[in-house]
Scaffold this motif. Structure first.
Motif, short mmCIF file in Angstrom:
data_model
loop_
_atom_site.label_atom_id
_atom_site.label_comp_id
_atom_site.label_asym_id
_atom_site.label_seq_id
_atom_site.Cartn_x
_atom_site.Cartn_y
_atom_site.Cartn_z
N ARG A 8 -9.91 -1.04 -11.46
CA ARG A 8 -8.90 -0.97 -12.35
C ARG A 8 -9.20 -0.52 -13.82
O ARG A 8 -8.88 -1.10 -14.62
CB ARG A 8 -8.33 -2.52 -12.47
CG ARG A 8 -7.67 -3.08 -11.20
CD ARG A 8 -6.49 -2.26 -10.80
NE ARG A 8 -6.11 -2.71 -9.51
CZ ARG A 8 -4.66 -2.88 -8.98
NH1 ARG A 8 -3.85 -2.20 -9.83
NH2 ARG A 8 -4.27 -3.27 -7.83
N VAL A 47 -11.37 3.33 -9.50
CA VAL A 47 -9.86 2.69 -9.61
C VAL A 47 -9.72 1.45 -8.84
O VAL A 47 -9.00 0.67 -9.39
CB VAL A 47 -9.32 3.76 -8.41
CG1 VAL A 47 -7.77 3.51 -7.93
CG2 VAL A 47 -8.98 5.31 -8.91
N LEU A 66 -5.57 0.92 -2.15
CA LEU A 66 -6.44 1.94 -2.59
C LEU A 66 -5.67 3.20 -1.86
O LEU A 66 -5.87 3.23 -0.61
CB LEU A 66 -7.67 1.94 -2.53
CG LEU A 66 -8.56 3.27 -2.86
CD1 LEU A 66 -8.59 3.29 -4.46
CD2 LEU A 66 -9.94 2.99 -2.51
N ASP A 82 -0.97 -2.39 -4.80
CA ASP A 82 -2.36 -3.00 -4.50
C ASP A 82 -3.22 -2.65 -3.60
O ASP A 82 -4.32 -3.03 -3.29
CB ASP A 82 -2.16 -4.53 -4.37
CG ASP A 82 -1.87 -5.26 -5.68
OD1 ASP A 82 -2.30 -4.75 -6.57
OD2 ASP A 82 -1.38 -6.55 -5.46
N GLU A 95 -5.65 7.57 -0.99
CA GLU A 95 -6.24 8.59 -1.02
C GLU A 95 -5.54 9.79 -0.55
O GLU A 95 -5.28 9.66 0.84
CB GLU A 95 -7.77 8.59 -0.24
CG GLU A 95 -8.59 9.89 -0.23
CD GLU A 95 -10.18 9.44 0.53
OE1 GLU A 95 -10.26 8.26 0.71
OE2 GLU A 95 -10.37 10.66 0.90
N VAL A 155 7.47 9.08 -9.54
CA VAL A 155 6.81 8.84 -10.71
C VAL A 155 5.90 10.21 -10.79
O VAL A 155 4.69 9.93 -10.54
CB VAL A 155 6.34 7.60 -10.72
CG1 VAL A 155 5.67 7.43 -12.42
CG2 VAL A 155 7.29 6.20 -10.61
N VAL A 185 -7.89 8.85 -10.09
CA VAL A 185 -8.96 10.05 -10.25
C VAL A 185 -8.55 11.24 -9.33
O VAL A 185 -8.51 10.92 -8.18
CB VAL A 185 -10.13 9.36 -10.34
CG1 VAL A 185 -11.41 10.34 -10.19
CG2 VAL A 185 -10.39 8.04 -10.89
N ASN A 186 -8.51 12.38 -10.09
CA ASN A 186 -8.36 13.56 -9.14
C ASN A 186 -10.09 14.30 -9.25
O ASN A 186 -10.49 14.56 -9.96
CB ASN A 186 -7.63 14.66 -9.75
CG ASN A 186 -6.27 14.17 -10.27
OD1 ASN A 186 -5.95 14.30 -11.26
ND2 ASN A 186 -5.43 13.49 -9.49
N SER A 206 -7.07 12.91 -4.47
CA SER A 206 -6.63 12.06 -5.64
C SER A 206 -6.77 10.54 -5.10
O SER A 206 -6.56 10.29 -3.98
CB SER A 206 -5.27 12.14 -6.10
OG SER A 206 -5.16 13.60 -6.39
N PHE A 207 -7.47 9.53 -5.62
CA PHE A 207 -7.52 8.03 -5.54
C PHE A 207 -6.70 7.52 -6.73
O PHE A 207 -6.81 7.91 -7.75
CB PHE A 207 -9.03 7.82 -5.82
CG PHE A 207 -10.03 8.43 -4.68
CD1 PHE A 207 -10.16 9.53 -4.96
CD2 PHE A 207 -10.14 7.94 -3.58
CE1 PHE A 207 -11.11 10.23 -4.17
CE2 PHE A 207 -11.02 8.48 -2.71
CZ PHE A 207 -11.51 9.76 -2.94
N TYR A 208 -5.92 6.59 -6.20
CA TYR A 208 -4.83 5.66 -7.01
C TYR A 208 -4.64 4.55 -6.25
O TYR A 208 -4.77 4.27 -5.16
CB TYR A 208 -3.97 6.37 -7.51
CG TYR A 208 -2.91 6.95 -6.38
CD1 TYR A 208 -3.40 8.11 -5.65
CD2 TYR A 208 -1.65 6.12 -6.16
CE1 TYR A 208 -2.46 8.72 -4.64
CE2 TYR A 208 -1.17 6.64 -5.07
CZ TYR A 208 -1.31 7.93 -4.37
OH TYR A 208 -0.42 8.23 -3.21
N MET A 209 -4.05 3.37 -7.04
CA MET A 209 -3.63 2.19 -6.52
C MET A 209 -2.14 2.25 -6.51
O MET A 209 -1.48 2.67 -7.22
CB MET A 209 -4.04 1.09 -7.23
CG MET A 209 -5.57 0.77 -7.41
SD MET A 209 -6.32 0.55 -6.06
CE MET A 209 -6.20 -1.15 -5.64
N ALA A 239 -6.55 4.63 -13.49
CA ALA A 239 -5.11 4.42 -12.75
C ALA A 239 -5.34 5.33 -11.68
O ALA A 239 -4.56 5.23 -10.70
CB ALA A 239 -3.99 4.59 -13.66
#
Lengths: 104, 104, 104
Positions: free
Chosen positions: C25, C22, B46, B44, B48, B78, C30-31, B38-41, C28
């Motif tokens: 932006r 991601v 990034l 601020d 992984e 969350v 990505v899996n 999973s990639f997400y911010m 939000a």
């Protein structure tokens, strides 16, 4: 619109089901996700099985026949068959799905 | 209608969450998909992470309680909890989901 | 509402696509689901490819740009891009997705 159908099955049946639904032009594409562990209740017992998840891409028009055929081909008495409808689809991909399933 | 809830979690929590949601009759079935990246911010940056994806099958009636319980049981502050509603479901499977979750 | 976009790609492109969507932006989160086998027809031939499945979480507002960018970044001429809209989303997660994609 494109219809995404979720189904789970024993690992040994996944590729056969996917291949047959595509060859019979009931699905434009089927993705087989391996190594899935499924938890569910059956006769009041918690069950834990190894399965593969199928992501089946079809159309609203093809779905009744696909659903009928899936029930026929699937080894379970009550196979999962959940259809989710797209809100948006990229135009080129939408055309490809509908052309693939309409030339039968 | 059947509600499919998407959630991701650390690998070590996946089977526990799946088992508990099914045993508490908040989900008829949970598929655990392993090996997901999973990639997400976050702040601020990034990020992984290695996760498992849960495909949770429930009903509209059970969802509020399932969502509450998922937030309680999940290790994240969350957790992802996205509910997708079916457009169609095979009749036999639909009955099985609703019978499984209604006899509590 | 949160929009879940389904896309498949060659294994070697998955993390790059996920990371870029991601970082820009447009998504939000990505899996990346590995080890997927995809069956489809191309030029009347049954094809069987190894792919990774991307589960892309975005918003209705970001989707047009994400869809455009996905077509640009993806190695296929006709990449899969199917958007499914949530029926419900946990409030805290909903806020996180919208805050993550709105502060650009």
């Amino acid at each position: 619109m494109v219809r995404v159908v979720l189904c789970n099955c024993p690992p040994e049946d996944a590729n056969r089901l996917a291949r047959q639904l595509v060859e019979e032009r009931l699905a434009a594409c089927v993705n087989v996700i391996p190594g899935v562990t499924s938890f569910y209740m059956w006769d009041d017992e918690l069950c834990e099985d190894q399965e593969h998840t199928l992501l089946i891409k079809t159309t609203e028009e093809r779905y009744p026949e696909l659903s009928r055929r899936l029930a026929e081909l699937h080894p379970y008495s009550v196979p999962e068959d959940i259809a989710l409808d797209s809100a948006r689809v990229a135009a080129a991909y939408h055309s490809w799905v509908h052309e693939t399933l309409s030339d039968t």
